[in-house]
Design a protein around this motif. Structure first.
Motif, mmCIF file in Angstrom:
data_model
loop_
_atom_site.group_PDB
_atom_site.id
_atom_site.type_symbol
_atom_site.label_atom_id
_atom_site.label_comp_id
_atom_site.label_asym_id
_atom_site.label_seq_id
_atom_site.Cartn_x
_atom_site.Cartn_y
_atom_site.Cartn_z
ATOM 1 N N ASN A 94 11.017 5.643 10.461
ATOM 2 C CA ASN A 94 9.622 5.217 10.548
ATOM 3 C C ASN A 94 9.419 4.213 11.684
ATOM 4 O O ASN A 94 8.466 4.327 12.466
ATOM 5 N N LEU A 112 7.395 4.627 15.361
ATOM 6 C CA LEU A 112 6.402 3.664 15.827
ATOM 7 C C LEU A 112 6.743 3.160 17.228
ATOM 8 O O LEU A 112 5.874 3.101 18.112
ATOM 9 N N GLN A 154 6.071 5.618 19.960
ATOM 10 C CA GLN A 154 4.656 5.772 20.266
ATOM 11 C C GLN A 154 4.063 4.555 20.985
ATOM 12 O O GLN A 154 3.173 4.709 21.828
ATOM 13 N N ARG A 155 4.538 3.347 20.676
ATOM 14 C CA ARG A 155 3.862 2.132 21.136
ATOM 15 C C ARG A 155 4.526 1.414 22.316
ATOM 16 O O ARG A 155 3.858 0.649 23.011
#
Length: 220
Positions: free
Chosen positions: A62, A66, A69-70
């Motif tokens: 998870n 994240l 993506q960031r």
């Protein structure tokens, strides 16, 4: 045959049936979570990788998703503890400063890291030189990953080295001995976001905690 024996036989076949269902859903099914996250591939190779054989941090899927993506090329990142994560971060941020205490691992990584990686060796200690390497860099970091030794003191020393949009990631934060570090961050005005889940080659839930403030670089 007495009732206790019948009960044990019934429980055995019930458990066997459940295990077969789990095997069929998770292991035989190539569209299951174990395959889409490359957990099976990582287990086979003994290292954290994605479905394209690229290295990923040894954190739960998870938090890896994240970060994938960031993170972006405008960010500077410092990590306490180098490894497969160093390759992952180097592909996604402007520059990585990575601290390693294991001399063998340091020598192995040094010729392999990308040009935007500054790899530093420092022997481990408690509340000494190791946790203060980040301060000695005399620069601000947008992301600090605490995944090495002396983690509470590393968090403490990271506060002054964060940019205005900076965040701290504490891996394995489910461990009781790291709770003090989270509490120190909260006292400094940081919010806390826990992210838990399975990680590559792991068999139980692992937690990473994001310590963040308003206007942070991860958009939380």
């Amino acid at each position: 045959m007495n009732m206790s024996v019948i009960k044990k036989i019934s429980e055995f076949f019930s458990t066997a049936a459940l295990h077969y269902r789990a095997y069929k859903i998770l292991i035989r099914n190539k569209r299951s979570y174990l395959y889409t996250t490359a957990w099976m591939q990582s287990l086979a190779e003994g290292k954290p990788i994605d479905n394209s054989q690229n290295a990923i941090p040894w954190m739960n899927f998870n938090i890896v998703e994240l970060l994938d993506q960031r993170l972006n090329k405008n960010l500077n990142l410092f990590e306490f503890g180098s490894g497969y994560s160093t390759y992952f971060y180097a592909d996604r941020v402007r520059c990585v400063t990575s601290l390693e205490y294991d001399s063998h691992w340091y020598q192995l990584l040094k010729p392999q890291v990308a040009e935007n990686v500054k790899l530093i060796f420092q022997q481990e200690d408690i509340d000494g030189d190791y946790c203060r390497v980040i301060v000695k860099q005399q620069q601000k970091f947008d992301v600090v990953v605490v995944d090495g030794r002396d983690r509470v003191n590393c968090i403490k020393q990271s506060f002054a080295s964060l940019s205005e949009q900076g965040v701290i990631l504490l891996d394995d934060s489910q461990r009781e001995r790291y709770q003090e570090g989270i509490e120190l961050a909260e006292a400094e005005g940081f919010r806390v976001l826990h992210m838990s889940g399975l990680k590559a080659t792991g068999g139980r839930a692992h937690r990473t905690t994001i310590l963040y403030r308003d206007g942070n670089c991860l958009g939380i």
